[in-house]
Design an enzyme around this catalytic site. Sequence first.
Site, PDB file in Angstrom:
ATOM      1  CG  LEU A 371      33.832  42.652  28.504  1.00 15.61           C
ATOM      2  CD1 LEU A 371      33.550  44.021  27.900  1.00 15.61           C
ATOM      3  CD2 LEU A 371      32.820  41.636  27.990  1.00 15.61           C
ATOM      4  N   GLY A 414      36.022  49.273  34.810  1.00 16.43           N
ATOM      5  CA  GLY A 414      36.785  48.712  33.710  1.00 16.43           C
ATOM      6  C   GLY A 414      35.892  47.828  32.850  1.00 16.43           C
ATOM      7  CG  ASP A 415      37.649  44.456  31.023  1.00 18.88           C
ATOM      8  OD1 ASP A 415      38.191  43.679  30.220  1.00 18.88           O
ATOM      9  OD2 ASP A 415      38.092  44.681  32.163  1.00 18.88           O
ATOM     10  CD  GLU A 416      37.522  43.150  37.189  1.00 16.84           C
ATOM     11  OE1 GLU A 416      38.640  42.657  37.134  1.00 16.84           O
ATOM     12  OE2 GLU A 416      36.985  43.550  38.245  1.00 16.84           O
TER      13      GLU A 416
END
Length: 499
Positions: A371, A414-416
């Site tokens: 993201l 996380g944002d992965e």
Amino acid sequence: MAHEKRHAFSVPTCLLIALLSLASIATLWLAVSHVVDTEREQAIESTMQADANLAIAFEQDLIRTLKAAEQVAAFARKSYLLHGKAPDIRGWIKDHTIREHMFTILSVVDAQGRIIASTQDTPPEVNYSDRDFFTTQQHTKEDKLYVSRAVFGRVSHQWRIPMSLRITLDGGGFGGVVVIAIDPAYLTHFYQHTAKASQTNTLVQVLGADGYTRGSQIGGTMDFDHDARAQPWFIRAKTHPVGQFVTDLPDRIPRIISYRTLDQYPLTVVLGTPLDQAVAGASKRHNRYWIAAGLTTLALLAVAGLLTIILARQRASTLALLASEARLTHATRHDALTGLPNRVLFQERCQRALATAQRHRRLVAILYLDLDGFKSVNDEYGHASGDALLKQAAQRLLQQVRATSQDTVARFGGDEFAILLDDLHARADTERIIRDILAALSEPFTIKGTTVQLSASIGAVEYPQHGNTLDMLMGHADAAMYAAKKAGKNQFMWWSPTT
């Protein structure tokens, strides 16, 4: 034998109950802490909004007062210039031509600083040529009301705020000033009619552009001509005419400060609500929350102890242990926040998909997604809002994959995110899904009533074109994702040897 089985089952059961109890207690206290913090923030935000509205009303009231003073001064000036002689100011007061009682100290001063007309008896030796309200008008051509610092009156023998208007003669020469002197308390009299007037330590202030207060109150204590040049609101007002923040100056009492700089006059109104008063209602509730959390903690510990004893004596503890193991197994294969498969489960499904694709000569694609802009949102709005954003993103990803296929959306942390696209017919199918994902993640997200904008960078690989092992494909997808991010974000990129 029964003794051994009973103890064999009770040891892990007791450990599990202890861990669950501690986790529940930790979750309870974290939840209470979150509620306390949230309510405190809401109380501060509510006070800021109320003070912002009050500051607007304060500003408008002060502007009306100054405009009224300017009109009275302009009326006296016009009479003086029209008739060429000292106006009958006392007559105006007597016959109520001037009706505002705060403007009853009014004088006309000639170009030499001599008082030629006044509402007061003035000794002939009194001269205003050295006064700031006189010299400022003497050296300017602007026709503006000047609000001076407080002075001790040479006639009234009281502290007053002089407000002067320049008398300009035909040809532009300086002809003196009309000066109105008012009590500093009048500048903050608006505060006396508000609900905050009864609150202690509430700050109300009218501040000049020179950094000195024209009028000030803390609680019911009046003050004026105070040097406020070091105060943070004076410093901020130089670049931001309107603002709100929390500070513990000037008397080490934390306050929520709201200030507004007047457009027509070089003055700033300041309101300061003590922080403890702003959060007083929330603080009372918070004490009840902490007491309730403490009692609940004792109850949880008691229940945990009782449950441990019961399960240690019953063979049914086996079922509880199996159920617990099943939950733990699920947790190790799924992301706790979004409920998506984690890296472990994703790799298992990829291995199965690659094996099937190899046997039946099918296409499989793997997408690696990050993201764009998530860190700044997380830093600005907090981890709770960041978690809510990740949940929304996960749901949007699930909506873009094929419901009737073996496609898998996983979160790696996380944002992965990673996506497995199974049983594809052509590369165009993959690119269509990728474009749908990019479009879905570009739509605005709403977090606690606030709209935020994100995008995504996606790296894509195909089996067998870009690799024949899972490690190779994942590595290439990761490299392609970083290449997409480096190329400008909000796009996807297929892996190539030059990536």
